[in-house]
Design a protein around this motif. Sequence first.
Motif, mmCIF file in Angstrom:
data_model
loop_
_atom_site.group_PDB
_atom_site.id
_atom_site.type_symbol
_atom_site.label_atom_id
_atom_site.label_comp_id
_atom_site.label_asym_id
_atom_site.label_seq_id
_atom_site.Cartn_x
_atom_site.Cartn_y
_atom_site.Cartn_z
ATOM 1 N N CYS A 98 0.183 -1.060 0.129
ATOM 2 C CA CYS A 98 0.041 -0.184 -0.118
ATOM 3 C C CYS A 98 0.676 1.229 -0.324
ATOM 4 O O CYS A 98 1.462 1.254 0.881
ATOM 5 C CB CYS A 98 -0.977 -0.226 1.343
ATOM 6 N N CYS B 104 0.271 3.422 3.947
ATOM 7 C CA CYS B 104 0.489 2.104 4.914
ATOM 8 C C CYS B 104 1.571 1.638 4.739
ATOM 9 O O CYS B 104 1.827 1.781 6.297
ATOM 10 C CB CYS B 104 -0.848 1.770 5.338
ATOM 11 N N CYS C 71 -5.999 -1.155 -0.740
ATOM 12 C CA CYS C 71 -6.253 -1.631 0.646
ATOM 13 C C CYS C 71 -7.412 -1.281 1.447
ATOM 14 O O CYS C 71 -7.861 0.286 1.126
ATOM 15 C CB CYS C 71 -4.609 -0.254 1.360
ATOM 16 N N CYS D 204 -7.463 2.408 3.771
ATOM 17 C CA CYS D 204 -6.740 3.497 3.784
ATOM 18 C C CYS D 204 -7.634 3.434 2.361
ATOM 19 O O CYS D 204 -7.755 4.730 1.873
ATOM 20 C CB CYS D 204 -5.078 2.638 2.905
HETATM 21 ZN ZN LIG Z 1 -3.277 1.116 3.532
#
Ligand SMILES: [Zn+2]
Lengths: 381, 154
Positions: free
Chosen positions: B44, B47, B58, B61
Amino acid sequence: MDRAAIIGIGMTKVESRKLDKTFADMAFEAVRKALDDAGMTIADIDNVITTSNDFWDGRTISCMAVGDASGASDKNISCVEGDGTFGAFYGLARTLSGSYGTTLVTGHSKGSQSVSSLITNAAFDPIYNRTLGADMITACAMQSNAYMARTGTTPEQLARVSVKNHGNAMMNENAHLGMKLTVKDVLGSEMIADPLHRLDCSPVSDGCCAIIIADEKRAKKSKKKPVWIKGVGMCADAYFLGDRDLSRSESLVKAARTAYKMAGISDPGKEIDLAEVYDAFSYQELMWLEGLGICADADAGKQLEKGSFDIPGRLPVNASGGLMGGHAVIAAGLYRIAEVVRQIRGEAGAYQAKKADTGLAHGVNGLAGQSHCVWILGKDR
Amino acid sequence: MAEKEYIVIESGEAAQPFDYAVGMHGSKFFTELRDNKKLMGVRCPKCKMVYIPPRGVCGPCFEEMKDFVEVGPGGVIGTYTILRFAFIDPETGQQKPVPYGYGFIKLDGADTLFQHYIDIVDEKKIKVGARVEAVFADERKGTIRDILYFRVID
Ligand SMILES: [Zn+2]
């Protein structure tokens, strides 16, 4: 929030195999019982939600096949795929919308008509996981090992859940697997998937449950004292099991917090009098009680050993026998709501809790407890 | 009194075949697995979590992921079970011989766990935290079974 209440409940007996009943027959029986319980006729029902799962039923749009038998003729009917508590959540939202004074919610399943491991295998991702053959028991066995490794919960403590709930089920006329067991019996039963023995697993059963939700105005006209909906919460974890810390249930923690906030509960272990939780496997009762904040993390097994969750204990858990006594998938969470209603009304007979002013009902759907729905019900408005 | 007769209608050999598209992420995963015996995850951008199996988003997120990274083939057992009851194998429709091991593997370099079989030739060694490595099939077809299982290497 406007107030809503549960004013009628109807349960078929949960059985291992209802050879004499179709899905519609089961729905008709549960709905008629709920109407009788509420002192209503089908004309008093403003709309209907049915809850089912197409794989379990072996047909597409399974929920619609029970519309007639659920009294939905000429009414707005909608469906939820998931646990019965999720259907009830939708039913509550419809009631609170102001468009419907009463909402009938049903949940049904017949585990006896299919091969349950193939049905739950189909819940796995078809690209990466499904062909490896895992099913619900495999997933939950792995969750149980993860939970036990992290918390130190023992096989004996798991076995005690089974002993308690199968014992409680002996007093419930709607359960089909009431048994007087010892910890030794459970630990000596066939190992299915480490660490789960046969008696750590609930059966897969047949049954249908119906409840009637009403807004405040209609609730006041009901035959029996309404049981008020004080709080609800629902939350889902990630789909891929490998994305989750299987030893914890973050989504349950969040669902419970939402429900408690709505109900004004700050110390659930003290303010809740009894709970009906989704004990599909023995370890789940302990894991969910911790996720619900009813006891501290890693403490549920010890509390259980002290008798805290027995019917005469501090906070009876699954006094009805829970899923261990009979597990009609999909309907199971709705049965939990109906059992809490019975307790709050003082109608639970031999398994009645001493104090039952505030009760918690819990439903689960998805592999190894992916999504959770928590209900707080109360005697007082 | 005559005995009750219950009538049931059997579905017989009814089947519902599907062709599941694996998407761009699945294509990368399965071609690397088949051609190079490599396990590919995806990172990702926000993150930095490395996911396996790879997928486009993700969840926490809600960010698109395209940054593929090789993970494994070594790792540790995150959790496991040993199946001792014969379930029907969805691949064959037959009961799979028991016992066999099943687990979630925390592959080196990945943040999520990977689901697969665990070889249980020595049952005592199957523990949370035990070090394992992937064993690949000699003839690989671009499916999850190109990995035969994970074996304990402690
Ligand atoms: Zn993420």
